[in-house]
Design a protein around this motif. Structure first.
Motif, PDB file in Angstrom:
ATOM      1  N   LEU A  91       0.390  -1.551   0.263  1.00  0.00           N
ATOM      2  CA  LEU A  91      -0.228  -0.129  -0.126  1.00  0.00           C
ATOM      3  C   LEU A  91      -0.018   1.338  -0.283  1.00  0.00           C
ATOM      4  O   LEU A  91      -0.072   2.091   0.365  1.00  0.00           O
ATOM      5  N   GLY A  92       2.005   1.299   0.307  1.00  0.00           N
ATOM      6  CA  GLY A  92       3.073   2.078  -0.054  1.00  0.00           C
ATOM      7  C   GLY A  92       2.888   2.641   1.513  1.00  0.00           C
ATOM      8  O   GLY A  92       3.532   3.811   1.418  1.00  0.00           O
ATOM      9  N   THR A  93       2.505   2.466   2.669  1.00  0.00           N
ATOM     10  CA  THR A  93       2.432   2.830   4.354  1.00  0.00           C
ATOM     11  C   THR A  93       3.906   2.775   4.708  1.00  0.00           C
ATOM     12  O   THR A  93       4.323   3.597   5.517  1.00  0.00           O
ATOM     13  N   GLU A 150       6.507   3.091   2.999  1.00  0.00           N
ATOM     14  CA  GLU A 150       7.140   4.169   2.780  1.00  0.00           C
ATOM     15  C   GLU A 150       6.916   5.976   4.191  1.00  0.00           C
ATOM     16  O   GLU A 150       8.432   6.313   3.890  1.00  0.00           O
ATOM     17  N   ILE A 151       5.549   6.035   3.958  1.00  0.00           N
ATOM     18  CA  ILE A 151       5.810   6.819   5.192  1.00  0.00           C
ATOM     19  C   ILE A 151       6.409   6.418   6.974  1.00  0.00           C
ATOM     20  O   ILE A 151       6.834   6.887   7.393  1.00  0.00           O
ATOM     21  N   TYR A 188       6.412  14.056   4.335  1.00  0.00           N
ATOM     22  CA  TYR A 188       6.783  13.725   3.119  1.00  0.00           C
ATOM     23  C   TYR A 188       4.903  12.329   2.684  1.00  0.00           C
ATOM     24  O   TYR A 188       4.444  12.258   3.310  1.00  0.00           O
ATOM     25  N   PRO A 195       3.972  11.134  -0.560  1.00  0.00           N
ATOM     26  CA  PRO A 195       4.603   9.723  -1.659  1.00  0.00           C
ATOM     27  C   PRO A 195       3.656   9.707  -2.722  1.00  0.00           C
ATOM     28  O   PRO A 195       2.073  10.216  -2.565  1.00  0.00           O
ATOM     29  N   ARG A 249       1.829   7.926  -4.165  1.00  0.00           N
ATOM     30  CA  ARG A 249       1.043   6.836  -3.842  1.00  0.00           C
ATOM     31  C   ARG A 249      -0.393   7.729  -3.243  1.00  0.00           C
ATOM     32  O   ARG A 249       0.467   7.711  -2.376  1.00  0.00           O
ATOM     33  N   SER A 299      -0.850   7.045   0.357  1.00  0.00           N
ATOM     34  CA  SER A 299      -0.687   5.631   1.412  1.00  0.00           C
ATOM     35  C   SER A 299      -0.921   6.057   3.190  1.00  0.00           C
ATOM     36  O   SER A 299      -0.317   6.597   3.761  1.00  0.00           O
ATOM     37  N   LEU A 300      -1.816   5.928   2.707  1.00  0.00           N
ATOM     38  CA  LEU A 300      -2.800   6.293   4.412  1.00  0.00           C
ATOM     39  C   LEU A 300      -3.106   4.814   4.252  1.00  0.00           C
ATOM     40  O   LEU A 300      -3.593   4.106   3.467  1.00  0.00           O
ATOM     41  N   TYR A 301      -4.415   4.627   5.451  1.00  0.00           N
ATOM     42  CA  TYR A 301      -4.698   3.548   5.578  1.00  0.00           C
ATOM     43  C   TYR A 301      -5.881   3.466   5.584  1.00  0.00           C
ATOM     44  O   TYR A 301      -7.230   3.781   6.126  1.00  0.00           O
ATOM     45  N   HIS A 302      -6.229   2.513   4.287  1.00  0.00           N
ATOM     46  CA  HIS A 302      -7.877   2.781   3.796  1.00  0.00           C
ATOM     47  C   HIS A 302      -8.987   2.349   5.032  1.00  0.00           C
ATOM     48  O   HIS A 302     -10.575   2.703   4.481  1.00  0.00           O
ATOM     49  N   ASP A 303      -8.351   1.319   5.713  1.00  0.00           N
ATOM     50  CA  ASP A 303      -9.742   0.645   6.567  1.00  0.00           C
ATOM     51  C   ASP A 303     -10.259   1.277   7.997  1.00  0.00           C
ATOM     52  O   ASP A 303     -10.320   0.937   8.605  1.00  0.00           O
TER      53      ASP A 303
END
Lengths: 368, 307
Positions: free
Chosen positions: A201-203, A205-206, B79, B81, B83, B85-89
């Motif tokens: 999901l790219g998380t 990276e964060i 930062y 990114p 895409r 990039s957080l938590y969808h749920d």
């Protein structure tokens, strides 16, 4: 610490919001234990058999009655002709035919010997085998009773006793086995998937570009699964104990300790897999092929390790499940303690150290 | 104290993603990194956010080296990114709280910084992040990247896939953030967004083509640009590509943008040529150069040099 707590809370959200996975996680052990316990069993009961009785005398009648009286067999058909044997097998209901020769009682008295034949339908080898064994033992028992009436000069009477599982209940084998498989699944597969999900999901990276240290991320991800795995272990043991009367002979403390050790070894494997796979799919395939199959096939859960070819026996040593099954059977059935099981315990500890060490070496603090 | 790069190069197996890149971003500056997909923008971001190690060169963010001080950088930059990039749920609020916690702060502590953005997504604070619209997602991601009051903010294509209205709003937000003394490096593939930056770097194939203020880049444009239109656009493009006076020609909105090699070129010559080629409904007018025109020209020169 606050960071870590926040992270773990987030993990629990992920787990509890994914209802489908949650149902699988908690439903599967229950369903599997019940299935294996009730349906999948090597024991036989109420097997239909047929009798071809050419003597029709008092002795054969006694034997048939004894067989009927046991809970294992039901005499459903009486046939009169040898040709009927095939016909009745082809119908599929009857699994065995017991054939008494002519003049059965007369022969016993006159020749001290009479013939009886057991014919089984071996399309299901396990059933045929069991039926054969059970019938033979009933006949032997009958013979022993008979002998007590007459004096025979020499006699060897084997007295068999099955220790630790006198009734040879297969559920005693399945409870430890399923516990092992489920713990492996929850700990290794679920953690490796949940860590790779962050990558996908790219998380991740964060999370990397944050003050969280990599070990905090990993421990935070793994932590909730320790709880899930422990509660699964408790569910399985309770089911085994209350539903199937599985004994817990040894110390509860040791049982808990070894279970937690095994969970840790599985978690460490899960972490190791997640460090080398980039997507959830690879992680899942790696866990299934690399962990689940060996856990089911090579751990001694279903197939005894001693009857495997040598290379597989060697491979089985690197599978944590093998050691855990030895441990848990020792504790549950034999009631032995660390004085006997220290070697297996040390193997598990060494495995945990090795897997974690490897994961630390493989872990990347950057993206490549 | 902003960002500085010296001769940064980075290659992957077969591709050179960054070639000898050097530039400085001043403290408090809103700096744009403009280039098409695959130009190396994301790689550059990852080098600066300590996610990738450069093969050559040095770089520093807020005075800290990206290799040796990477832990300190991770503590103090934001930062976002490319895409989502957080938590969808997790819900909007849970996402924010999570990022606040891992940076050891709270939503309340830095509320003034994100207030303006947060009020827009607050009505949806109990909605799962995965169910937000594209623009809302980006606003939430920006909030999450800002929650710990970073000194430097990295925004990798924050407006890609966002509708024009939300894009505009997003840039207004960045402008306001700039007043709160946050250095920002923003990448985008939308050339029109370049004019909203203090300075921009045009990047292609891992090479910086030009660094300047958007205004000066346009002023430096050496040629006259003509808007050209005719009834058959495709044939027009093909014909102009063959025309010997053509320096460059490419579609631009409803027109073609045409420049000539010849400094003394006039629009009459062009019309004459097009009439010869039997084009109808010919329209030719002088156009004001944009960043896109500069980019097209520079990138053409760059690839000619390369060949």
């Amino acid at each position: 610490m606050k960071r870590f707590r926040g992270f773990v809370i987030k993990e629990f959200y992920h787990i509890f919001r994914d209802k489908r996975t949650l149902i699988i996680l908690f439903g599967m052990p229950v369903v599997q234990i019940l299935l294996f316990g009730f349906a999948v069993t090597n024991e036989i009961s109420n097997v239909d058999i047929a009798v071809l009785d050419r003597s029709k005398d008092s002795e054969t009648q006694k034997i048939i009655n004894t067989i009927e009286a046991s809970k294992y067999f039901k005499v459903t058909d009486f046939i009169v002709d040898e040709k009927q044997i095939e016909t009745i097998f082809k119908k599929g209901k009857v699994k065995a035919v017991l054939v008494f020769e002519n003049n059965f009682s007369k022969d016993i008295v006159a020749k001290n010997m009479a013939n009886v034949q057991i014919i089984t339908d071996a399309t299901e080898p396990n059933v045929a085998n069991s039926v054969n064994t059970y019938l033979t033992s009933i006949l032997q028992q009958y013979q022993t009773d008979l002998n007590q009436r007459q004096q025979i000069p020499y006699q060897i009477v084997p007295q068999t006793r099955m220790y630790y599982n006198p009734e040879l209940k297969s559920v005693f084998m399945f409870v430890p086995g399923i516990m092992t498989v489920i713990l492996m699944l929850v700990s290794a597969i679920m953690t490796s998937i949940s860590i790779t999900r962050e990558k996908e999901l790219g998380t991740m990276e964060i999370l990397l570009v944050s003050p969280l240290k990599p070990y905090q991320v990993i421990v935070g991800k793994v932590f909730p699964y320790v709880f899930l795995a422990i509660s699964n272990a408790i569910i399985i043991l309770m089911l085994g104990f209350f539903v199937f009367k599985m004994p817990i002979e040894g110390s509860y403390f040791l049982l808990a300790l070894e279970t937690v050790l095994f969970i840790f070894s599985a978690l460490a494997l899960g972490i190791l897999i997640s460090t080398i796979s980039e997507t959830q799919q690879t992680a899942m395939m790696a866990s299934l092929m690399g962990l689940m199959l060996p856990t089911i096939l090579l751990s001694g859960f279903i197939f005894p390790i001693s009857s495997m070819p040598l290379p597989l026996q060697v491979i089985s040593n690197i599978i944590p499940a093998k050691w855990f099954i030895i441990l848990i059977k020792g504790i549950l059935l034999k009631g032995v303690g660390l004085e006997v099981l220290w070697k297996e315990t040390l193997v598990l500890v060494a495995m945990i150290v090795a897997f974690i060490g490897l994961s630390v070496m493989k872990y990347k603090t950057r993206l490549e | 104290m902003g960002i500085s790069l010296h001769h940064i190069s980075k290659s992957f197996k077969s591709v050179t993603a960054l070639k000898d890149i050097s530039f400085d971003v001043k403290s408090g500056e809103l700096f744009g990194l403009i280039g098409p997909d695959g130009a190396g923008k994301t790689t550059l971001f990852r080098v600066l956010t300590t996610l990738l190690l450069a093969d050559e060169g040095t770089a520093s963010v807020a005075g800290m080296d990206v290799v040796t001080d990477y832990k300190a950088i991770r503590n103090s930059v934001g930062y976002m990114p490319g895409r989502f990039s957080l938590y969808h749920d997790l819900t909007v609020e849970e996402n924010l709280n999570f990022f606040a916690t891992i940076f050891n702060t709270t939503l309340e502590e830095n509320y003034d910084l994100i207030k303006e953005i947060y009020v827009q997504i607050e009505p949806f604070k109990n909605r799962r992040a995965g169910k937000l619209s594209g623009g809302m997602k980006q606003k939430l991601a920006l909030c999450c990247a800002l929650i710990h009051k970073p000194k430097v903010l990295f925004l990798d294509e924050p407006t890609t896939g966002v509708d024009p209205v939300s894009r505009k709003e997003f840039w207004e937000m960045l402008k306001r953030l700039q007043q709160k003394d946050i250095t920002m490096l923003v990448s985008t593939a939308y050339m029109d967004e370049a004019s909203l930056c203090d300075r921009v770097a045009l990047i292609q194939d891992g090479t910086i083509l030009e660094i300047d203020t958007p205004q000066r880049i346009i002023e430096k444009f050496p040629r006259t640009i003509y808007n050209v239109k005719a009834s058959e656009t495709y044939r027009l493009l093909k014909d102009l590509e063959k025309y010997e006076a053509t320096h460059s020609v490419y579609p631009f909105g409803e027109f073609l943008h045409f420049t000539s090699k010849d400094a003394a070129f006039t629009s009459e010559e062009l019309i004459q040529f097009l009439e010869q080629e039997h084009h109808t409904e010919i329209e030719v007018s002088e156009a004001i150069p944009t960043i896109e025109d500069s980019f097209m020209t520079l990138s053409k020169e760059h690839s000619n040099n390369g060949n």
